[in-house]
Motif scaffolding. Structure first.
Motif, mmCIF file in Angstrom:
data_model
loop_
_atom_site.group_PDB
_atom_site.id
_atom_site.type_symbol
_atom_site.label_atom_id
_atom_site.label_comp_id
_atom_site.label_asym_id
_atom_site.label_seq_id
_atom_site.Cartn_x
_atom_site.Cartn_y
_atom_site.Cartn_z
ATOM 1 N N THR A 169 14.108 0.156 12.659
ATOM 2 C CA THR A 169 15.377 0.982 13.315
ATOM 3 C C THR A 169 16.290 -0.110 13.746
ATOM 4 O OG1 THR A 169 14.226 2.975 13.790
ATOM 5 C CG2 THR A 169 16.266 2.490 14.647
ATOM 6 N N VAL A 170 17.419 -0.018 13.103
ATOM 7 C CA VAL A 170 18.466 -0.922 13.279
ATOM 8 C C VAL A 170 19.738 0.091 14.017
ATOM 9 C CG1 VAL A 170 20.263 -2.514 12.959
ATOM 10 C CG2 VAL A 170 18.296 -2.644 11.663
ATOM 11 N N GLY A 171 19.971 -0.066 15.320
ATOM 12 C CA GLY A 171 20.847 0.748 16.238
ATOM 13 C C GLY A 171 22.417 1.060 15.548
ATOM 14 N N ALA A 172 22.859 1.727 16.406
ATOM 15 C CA ALA A 172 24.488 1.729 16.048
ATOM 16 C C ALA A 172 24.952 0.571 16.644
ATOM 17 C CB ALA A 172 24.907 3.042 16.749
ATOM 18 N N VAL A 211 0.776 -1.104 -0.100
ATOM 19 C CA VAL A 211 0.035 0.151 0.019
ATOM 20 C C VAL A 211 0.936 1.211 0.072
ATOM 21 C CG1 VAL A 211 -1.904 1.101 1.315
ATOM 22 C CG2 VAL A 211 -1.836 -0.982 1.250
ATOM 23 N N GLN A 212 1.749 1.242 0.784
ATOM 24 C CA GLN A 212 2.540 2.615 0.927
ATOM 25 C C GLN A 212 4.277 1.941 1.284
ATOM 26 O OE1 GLN A 212 1.484 5.026 4.317
ATOM 27 N NE2 GLN A 212 1.084 3.244 5.641
ATOM 28 N N LYS A 213 4.974 3.081 1.115
ATOM 29 C CA LYS A 213 6.397 2.893 1.252
ATOM 30 C C LYS A 213 6.817 3.196 2.741
ATOM 31 C CE LYS A 213 7.332 1.755 -2.899
ATOM 32 N NZ LYS A 213 7.977 2.490 -4.055
ATOM 33 N N HIS A 214 7.974 2.430 3.286
ATOM 34 C CA HIS A 214 8.335 2.821 4.735
ATOM 35 C C HIS A 214 9.908 2.919 4.676
ATOM 36 C CE1 HIS A 214 4.084 1.850 6.413
ATOM 37 N NE2 HIS A 214 4.363 0.832 5.449
ATOM 38 N N ARG A 215 10.365 3.688 5.705
ATOM 39 C CA ARG A 215 11.984 3.843 5.735
ATOM 40 C C ARG A 215 12.467 2.755 6.862
ATOM 41 N NH1 ARG A 215 13.475 7.859 2.694
ATOM 42 N NH2 ARG A 215 15.567 7.865 3.538
ATOM 43 N N THR A 216 13.471 2.491 6.467
ATOM 44 C CA THR A 216 14.225 1.908 7.272
ATOM 45 C C THR A 216 15.495 2.870 7.726
ATOM 46 O OG1 THR A 216 13.936 -0.273 6.037
ATOM 47 C CG2 THR A 216 16.172 -0.189 7.209
ATOM 48 N N ARG A 217 16.066 2.538 9.052
ATOM 49 C CA ARG A 217 17.138 3.406 9.526
ATOM 50 C C ARG A 217 18.040 2.591 10.322
ATOM 51 N NH1 ARG A 217 12.363 6.322 9.660
ATOM 52 N NH2 ARG A 217 12.645 8.439 9.035
ATOM 53 N N ILE A 218 19.331 2.852 9.782
ATOM 54 C CA ILE A 218 20.471 2.064 10.221
ATOM 55 C C ILE A 218 21.624 2.711 10.929
ATOM 56 C CG2 ILE A 218 22.276 0.147 9.575
ATOM 57 C CD1 ILE A 218 20.491 -0.521 7.297
ATOM 58 N N GLU A 236 11.535 -6.434 13.652
ATOM 59 C CA GLU A 236 11.357 -5.526 15.082
ATOM 60 C C GLU A 236 12.591 -4.901 15.121
ATOM 61 O OE1 GLU A 236 10.345 -8.068 18.351
ATOM 62 O OE2 GLU A 236 8.661 -9.098 17.316
ATOM 63 N N ASP A 237 12.508 -3.658 15.845
ATOM 64 C CA ASP A 237 13.482 -2.853 16.007
ATOM 65 C C ASP A 237 14.906 -3.571 16.642
ATOM 66 O OD1 ASP A 237 12.181 -0.842 14.619
ATOM 67 O OD2 ASP A 237 11.900 0.304 16.400
ATOM 68 N N VAL A 238 16.140 -3.416 16.400
ATOM 69 C CA VAL A 238 17.193 -3.722 17.043
ATOM 70 C C VAL A 238 18.045 -2.731 17.833
ATOM 71 C CG1 VAL A 238 19.376 -4.818 16.509
ATOM 72 C CG2 VAL A 238 17.495 -5.322 14.759
ATOM 73 N N PRO A 239 18.198 -2.803 18.941
ATOM 74 C CA PRO A 239 18.949 -1.812 19.764
ATOM 75 C C PRO A 239 20.343 -1.755 19.386
ATOM 76 C CG PRO A 239 17.691 -3.563 21.055
ATOM 77 C CD PRO A 239 17.820 -4.125 19.818
ATOM 78 N N ASP A 240 20.966 -0.440 19.974
ATOM 79 C CA ASP A 240 22.291 -0.283 19.783
ATOM 80 C C ASP A 240 23.094 -1.452 20.305
ATOM 81 O OD1 ASP A 240 21.549 2.180 18.848
ATOM 82 O OD2 ASP A 240 22.190 3.287 20.358
ATOM 83 N N GLY A 241 24.051 -1.781 19.829
ATOM 84 C CA GLY A 241 24.937 -2.829 20.309
ATOM 85 C C GLY A 241 24.446 -4.185 20.533
ATOM 86 N N ALA A 242 23.203 -4.399 19.876
ATOM 87 C CA ALA A 242 22.887 -5.836 19.799
ATOM 88 C C ALA A 242 23.122 -6.479 18.613
ATOM 89 C CB ALA A 242 21.021 -5.754 20.198
ATOM 90 N N MET A 243 22.702 -8.043 18.885
ATOM 91 C CA MET A 243 22.789 -8.676 17.638
ATOM 92 C C MET A 243 21.323 -9.433 17.440
ATOM 93 S SD MET A 243 25.108 -11.998 16.841
ATOM 94 C CE MET A 243 25.078 -13.000 15.183
#
Length: 469
Positions: free
Chosen positions: A413-416, A389-396, A428-435
């Motif tokens: 969102t994939v953290g730093a 239906v619509q486009k969504h953004r990914t943030r890394i 699902e979002d990935v926190p900073d420093g996680a695998m």
């Protein structure tokens, strides 16, 4: 107060183009040919430009907008009649009026300037641009009386003696404005075409004791006009060569000019090398010390210093200093590739910001994404940006590592300083420093191959028995 006017003739039907488009809006080196004519007139210090339009006038207006004035010629009764349509706007003004054709994009600004200067300095009623050519067929001939023009005779009205003349009319004039309209009002159509020829003004003015001065072109190729697609290609080739010669003299290396295409408004910095098969299209700006090509196409893009683009397409994007693109990459509109970043083979980037030093070496799709600095995107990484239906953004985030064959399903969102394990589908979002690991558990079925082969042999035997019976 005197002013320099210009009348651009663009009311012809252009039937030999065999096109639904007006002849003068066909492009030459990335711009409609009438765009070149108007820009060159402006560069020659013209104060007022009036374009004579007729059939398909709306297409001409779409190109030039409100920067010029227009008059409409309802019936194509010749060039003299076309100029007469401008009388309500220009008649009674003091100064000069250039008359030019909308299909002659090669005439340089300095040529218009020289023509106007000669008319003014000599006090002539008109100055006529002429050229000496080996094959004058199709052109009006210049009949001289010493250093003055006695008449301009169209080929269809010329006898054998006049047709032998090799000095021809280039179709570009500069008139004293008062003398122009005095002459065009006296034109008649007693000729083979039944038209009012602007060229007959020369004879009218000469008989009135006025001076009509020829101005000989140094390069006869400038007067080339476009009547069909063959001539369009010839004019394109001439302008392309002119553009490439200019940039080579400005310090750009063009390895093979015969296979390099640079549109007229492109800007290229010094010590950049353009390799064969490259096309730099309208709106592109290239910095210094770049390597572009072979086989690259860039359109409406900004390329900073020290960038390399090889066998790739870049559209409507920005490539920051020192980044590399290709081979076989596709950078789509709205993308910004950061300093020192690498967009490798078979990587597609669309409406994405790529941070400094980030690497997507191969077989990756980065769409609608904001990718930080120092990120590594493994082979086969995909930002899954569309849900149907619509486009969504990914943030890394910065310094994150994404393993091969990973799907990042947006919005996400994939953290730093994070890791995404190869073969994962991340939802699902990935926190900073996680695998993040998102795989189906591996199951090994012992002896599976032997069982499968036994089953296949049984099927083949039944099939053979069925055919025999």
């Amino acid at each position: 107060m005197t002013q320099r006017n210009a009348v651009v003739l663009a009311a012809g039907l252009g039937t030999r183009m065999k096109s639904r488009r007006h002849k003068v809006v066909h492009e030459v080196c990335g711009q409609p040919m009438i765009r070149h004519v108007v820009d060159h007139l402006k560069a020659s210090q013209v104060d007022r430009i009036v374009v004579v339009v007729g059939h398909l006038a709306e297409q001409v207006r779409a190109v030039l907008g409100d920067e010029v004035e227009y008059v409409f010629q309802e019936r194509a009764l010749g060039t003299g009649h076309a100029v007469l349509q401008t009388a309500p706007l220009l008649e009674g003004t003091e100064g000069q009026t250039l008359v030019v054709c909308g299909d002659t994009p090669l005439i340089r600004p300095e040529t218009f300037q020289r023509l106007a200067d000669v008319q003014k300095m000599t006090g002539a009623a008109a100055a006529v641009l002429t050229a000496v050519v080996d094959h004058p067929e199709g052109y009006g001939r210049i009949v001289r009386d010493g250093d003055q023009i006695r008449a301009i005779v169209e080929e269809k009205d010329a006898d054998e003696q006049i047709r032998a003349i090799r000095e021809v009319n280039a179709g570009t004039y500069c008139f004293d404005t008062e003398q122009l309209f005095a002459a065009v009002r006296r034109l008649d159509n007693g000729n083979g075409q039944g038209e009012y020829y602007l060229t007959d003004c020369a004879e009218i003015l000469q008989k009135d004791g006025r001076r009509v001065t020829p101005v000989l072109l140094e390069d006869a190729g400038e007067m080339a006009g476009v009547n069909d697609r063959v001539q369009l290609a010839a004019v394109e080739e001439s302008m392309r060569r002119r553009i490439l010669e200019y940039w080579m003299r400005e310090g750009v290396t063009v390895v093979d000019p015969r296979s390099t295409y640079v549109d007229s408004d492109v800007v290229i910095g010094r010590d950049t090398v353009i390799f064969p098969g490259t096309w730099l299209q309208a709106g592109t700006r290239i910095g210094e010390d770049c390597r572009i090509g072979p086989a690259a196409r860039l359109s409406a893009s900004v390329v900073e210093d020290g960038v390399q683009v090889e066998q790739s397409v870049v559209l409507g994007s920005t490539l920051r200093s020192g980044c590399t693109v290709g081979p076989f990459a596709y950078v789509r509109p709205g993308s910004d590739v950061g300093p020192g970043a690498k967009i490798g083979d078979f990587v597609e980037v669309k409406n994405a910001v790529i941070g400094a030093g980030t690497k997507a070496a191969h077989l990756t799709y980065i769409g609608d994404a904001d990718v930080g600095e120092g990120v590594v995107l493994g082979c086969g990484t995909i930002t899954v940006n569309y849900d149907g239906v619509q486009k969504h953004r990914t943030r890394i985030g910065d310094r994150t590592f994404v393993g091969c064959n990973s799907n990042l399903v947006a919005p996400l969102t994939v953290g730093a300083d994070a890791y995404v394990a190869a073969g994962s589908t991340i939802t699902e979002d990935v926190p900073d420093g996680a695998m993040a690991i998102a795989r189906e558990r591996q199951i090994n079925k012992e002896g599976y191959t032997a069982k499968l082969q036994h089953k296949l042999r049984g099927r083949r035997m039944k099939s053979e028995e069925s055919r025999e019976s």
